[in-house]
Motif scaffolding. Sequence first.
Motif, PDB file in Angstrom:
ATOM      1  N   GLY A 334      19.210  67.850  33.185  1.00 21.63           N
ATOM      2  CA  GLY A 334      18.972  68.590  34.457  1.00 21.63           C
ATOM      3  C   GLY A 334      18.167  65.995  34.946  1.00 21.63           C
ATOM      4  N   ARG A 335      18.641  65.996  33.846  1.00 17.06           N
ATOM      5  CA  ARG A 335      18.533  64.006  34.466  1.00 17.06           C
ATOM      6  C   ARG A 335      19.989  63.579  34.484  1.00 17.06           C
ATOM      7  NH1 ARG A 335      14.210  60.540  31.200  1.00 17.06           N
ATOM      8  NH2 ARG A 335      15.520  59.442  32.369  1.00 17.06           N
ATOM      9  N   GLY A 336      20.946  63.836  34.168  1.00 17.16           N
ATOM     10  CA  GLY A 336      22.033  63.847  34.215  1.00 17.16           C
ATOM     11  C   GLY A 336      23.609  64.372  34.888  1.00 17.16           C
ATOM     12  N   PHE A 337      23.416  65.876  34.927  1.00 18.10           N
ATOM     13  CA  PHE A 337      24.506  66.378  35.286  1.00 18.10           C
ATOM     14  C   PHE A 337      24.492  66.884  36.997  1.00 18.10           C
ATOM     15  CE2 PHE A 337      26.586  66.410  31.667  1.00 18.10           C
ATOM     16  CZ  PHE A 337      27.598  66.622  31.149  1.00 18.10           C
ATOM     17  N   GLU A 338      22.942  67.108  36.631  1.00 26.28           N
ATOM     18  CA  GLU A 338      22.274  66.877  38.450  1.00 26.28           C
ATOM     19  C   GLU A 338      22.196  66.409  39.535  1.00 26.28           C
ATOM     20  OE1 GLU A 338      22.060  70.282  39.211  1.00 26.28           O
ATOM     21  OE2 GLU A 338      22.922  71.333  37.828  1.00 26.28           O
ATOM     22  N   VAL A 339      21.608  65.624  38.892  1.00 32.40           N
ATOM     23  CA  VAL A 339      21.487  64.319  39.144  1.00 32.40           C
ATOM     24  C   VAL A 339      22.798  63.806  40.136  1.00 32.40           C
ATOM     25  CG1 VAL A 339      21.111  61.106  39.471  1.00 32.40           C
ATOM     26  CG2 VAL A 339      19.370  63.102  38.030  1.00 32.40           C
ATOM     27  N   LEU A 340      23.982  63.311  39.183  1.00 31.78           N
ATOM     28  CA  LEU A 340      25.038  63.156  39.628  1.00 31.78           C
ATOM     29  C   LEU A 340      26.542  63.671  40.273  1.00 31.78           C
ATOM     30  CD1 LEU A 340      26.408  61.506  35.975  1.00 31.78           C
ATOM     31  CD2 LEU A 340      25.624  60.654  37.912  1.00 31.78           C
ATOM     32  N   THR A 341      25.760  65.653  40.041  1.00 29.29           N
ATOM     33  CA  THR A 341      26.076  66.325  41.000  1.00 29.29           C
ATOM     34  C   THR A 341      25.536  66.587  42.695  1.00 29.29           C
ATOM     35  OG1 THR A 341      25.314  67.500  40.346  1.00 29.29           O
ATOM     36  CG2 THR A 341      28.183  66.942  39.216  1.00 29.29           C
ATOM     37  N   ARG A 342      24.514  66.369  42.613  1.00 26.79           N
ATOM     38  CA  ARG A 342      23.579  65.656  43.739  1.00 26.79           C
ATOM     39  C   ARG A 342      24.467  65.010  45.662  1.00 26.79           C
ATOM     40  NH1 ARG A 342      18.365  64.657  41.943  1.00 26.79           N
ATOM     41  NH2 ARG A 342      18.649  66.255  40.790  1.00 26.79           N
ATOM     42  N   PRO A 343      24.519  65.874  45.949  1.00 24.52           N
ATOM     43  CA  PRO A 343      25.338  64.799  47.073  1.00 24.52           C
ATOM     44  C   PRO A 343      24.855  63.686  47.645  1.00 24.52           C
ATOM     45  CG  PRO A 343      25.211  67.241  48.048  1.00 24.52           C
ATOM     46  CD  PRO A 343      24.214  67.801  46.071  1.00 24.52           C
ATOM     47  N   GLY A 344      25.374  62.932  47.764  1.00 25.31           N
ATOM     48  CA  GLY A 344      24.597  61.795  48.322  1.00 25.31           C
ATOM     49  C   GLY A 344      23.926  61.119  47.336  1.00 25.31           C
ATOM     50  N   ALA A 345      23.862  61.307  45.955  1.00 20.44           N
ATOM     51  CA  ALA A 345      23.389  60.632  44.659  1.00 20.44           C
ATOM     52  C   ALA A 345      23.724  58.295  44.587  1.00 20.44           C
ATOM     53  CB  ALA A 345      23.969  61.138  43.926  1.00 20.44           C
ATOM     54  N   GLY A 346      22.695  58.362  44.397  1.00 23.26           N
ATOM     55  CA  GLY A 346      23.216  56.800  43.969  1.00 23.26           C
ATOM     56  C   GLY A 346      23.510  55.890  43.174  1.00 23.26           C
ATOM     57  N   LYS A 347      23.356  56.829  41.660  1.00 22.52           N
ATOM     58  CA  LYS A 347      23.787  56.867  40.822  1.00 22.52           C
ATOM     59  C   LYS A 347      25.125  56.611  40.414  1.00 22.52           C
ATOM     60  CE  LYS A 347      19.414  57.173  39.192  1.00 22.52           C
ATOM     61  NZ  LYS A 347      18.599  56.681  38.684  1.00 22.52           N
ATOM     62  N   LEU A 348      25.108  55.048  39.064  1.00 24.56           N
ATOM     63  CA  LEU A 348      26.832  55.074  38.795  1.00 24.56           C
ATOM     64  C   LEU A 348      26.821  56.576  37.433  1.00 24.56           C
ATOM     65  CD1 LEU A 348      27.290  52.022  40.208  1.00 24.56           C
ATOM     66  CD2 LEU A 348      28.379  54.044  41.100  1.00 24.56           C
ATOM     67  N   LYS A 349      26.368  55.626  36.594  1.00 21.98           N
ATOM     68  CA  LYS A 349      27.243  55.916  35.089  1.00 21.98           C
ATOM     69  C   LYS A 349      25.499  56.122  34.175  1.00 21.98           C
ATOM     70  CE  LYS A 349      30.381  56.295  33.351  1.00 21.98           C
ATOM     71  NZ  LYS A 349      30.863  57.518  33.421  1.00 21.98           N
ATOM     72  N   ILE A 350      25.583  56.817  33.899  1.00 25.11           N
ATOM     73  CA  ILE A 350      24.004  57.780  32.795  1.00 25.11           C
ATOM     74  C   ILE A 350      24.627  58.170  31.663  1.00 25.11           C
ATOM     75  CG2 ILE A 350      22.895  59.562  32.785  1.00 25.11           C
ATOM     76  CD1 ILE A 350      22.603  59.654  35.799  1.00 25.11           C
ATOM     77  N   LEU A 351      24.462  56.820  30.468  1.00 27.47           N
ATOM     78  CA  LEU A 351      24.605  57.744  29.320  1.00 27.47           C
ATOM     79  C   LEU A 351      23.538  58.319  28.513  1.00 27.47           C
ATOM     80  CD1 LEU A 351      25.335  54.043  27.993  1.00 27.47           C
ATOM     81  CD2 LEU A 351      26.764  55.835  29.064  1.00 27.47           C
ATOM     82  N   VAL A 352      24.279  59.460  27.870  1.00 26.27           N
ATOM     83  CA  VAL A 352      23.358  60.184  26.661  1.00 26.27           C
ATOM     84  C   VAL A 352      23.478  60.177  25.103  1.00 26.27           C
ATOM     85  CG1 VAL A 352      22.911  62.872  26.243  1.00 26.27           C
ATOM     86  CG2 VAL A 352      24.370  62.261  28.280  1.00 26.27           C
ATOM     87  N   SER A 353      22.013  60.174  24.985  1.00 31.99           N
ATOM     88  CA  SER A 353      22.584  59.823  22.824  1.00 31.99           C
ATOM     89  C   SER A 353      21.765  61.333  22.879  1.00 31.99           C
ATOM     90  CB  SER A 353      21.066  58.995  23.125  1.00 31.99           C
ATOM     91  OG  SER A 353      20.108  58.602  21.989  1.00 31.99           O
ATOM     92  N   ALA A 354      22.019  61.673  21.827  1.00 33.09           N
ATOM     93  CA  ALA A 354      22.620  62.533  20.943  1.00 33.09           C
ATOM     94  C   ALA A 354      21.334  62.637  20.292  1.00 33.09           C
ATOM     95  CB  ALA A 354      23.362  63.077  20.613  1.00 33.09           C
ATOM     96  N   ALA A 355      21.030  61.779  19.713  1.00 33.69           N
ATOM     97  CA  ALA A 355      19.575  61.265  18.536  1.00 33.69           C
ATOM     98  C   ALA A 355      18.442  61.899  20.021  1.00 33.69           C
ATOM     99  CB  ALA A 355      20.183  59.729  18.479  1.00 33.69           C
ATOM    100  N   GLY A 356      18.282  61.391  20.636  1.00 30.73           N
ATOM    101  CA  GLY A 356      17.333  61.630  21.526  1.00 30.73           C
ATOM    102  C   GLY A 356      16.858  62.466  22.289  1.00 30.73           C
TER     103      GLY A 356
END
Length: 356
Positions: A334-356
């Motif tokens: 929801g906060r990673g893949f969906e954000v980064l595949t949204r047209p016109g997104a301005g986000k660059l790199k999103i990191l994921v923690s498996a512990a969180g």
Amino acid sequence: MRALRFHGVKDLRVEDVPPPDRPGPDDVVLKTAWCGICGTDLHEYLAGPIFIPTTTDPFTGAKAPQILGHEFSGRVLAVGSNVTSVRAGDRVAVQPLVAPPDDFYARRGQGQLSARLGMVGLNWPWGGFGEQAIVREPNVAKLPDEVSDEQGAMIEPAAVVVHAVDKGRVQAGSTVLITGAGPIGALAALAASAAGATRIIVSETNPLRRERIMELGVVDDAVDPEAPDAAARIAAQTEAGQGVDVAIECVGHAGALDTCIRNVRKRGTIVQVGLSVAPGMVDVSMLVTKDITLEGSWCYPLTLWPRTISLVAAGKMPVEKILSDRVGLDEAVGRGFEVLTRPGAGKLKILVSAAG
């Protein structure tokens, strides 16, 4: 343990899976720290399986459902009896490519070109979006204290652009055009600056990303390639208006390659990094009459990790500047893949923690 696994198009699930067994003689067991969402992961999410095998991979034994994630850092939990370069407790960055040792290219030190190449997080039984993973000893590089776990998770994409800058022969005083202000384009700007480029221009259609890339502090101008004055604006920033010395194409689109061809000087160099999803037309006549060198740049040499890590450790390549967000495993879609595949997104790199 918990892991994010690919089952099909837009079907990623956080599931309980068995943790790694005791490592084999040449294996390293890791507790993952951070893992970046890569453009390759996004392509698998939207249109996969592409690289993920649906039948058992004859070399790696991997098969969907697949734990994703190949840009990651971690801490060594256990090592096999033959492992000497790391020990339990060491922090490492993962080099995810695994080439068969008997391969034609692997025997020549070019295992990244093997047709049977395995890649952790795509066609290897383990990936970075899990709490633990098993990799081979050559797939880990020890991180010095100067490099954080977050920076360590960005060594893999950083190595991609260090290799591309090498292939473009960027040197002190070079003028460089980069097409695309996504994560790879942004890292390419940092790598070009570290190599000594004195003027860096980025071509990008997304206004949010044009703003974002200027915040890196190494880019001199961000141009909309669809603007009528784009070519003139780029030329005006080069010696005698002749064009840039090197263009690095990070989009994977024929239009972006055409921008490079038109804006590089005669006898300049273009490095194609972006992967195209469809064939495209380019002006071959201009490529020839300008006597341009066109280089493909695939992944990186498997030995590039120490050099890339040293660039980050010395502060010459501040990869953390492209970080947009950090999320937990349950938020990865929801906060990673969906954000980064949204047209016109301005986000660059999103990191994921498996512990969180």
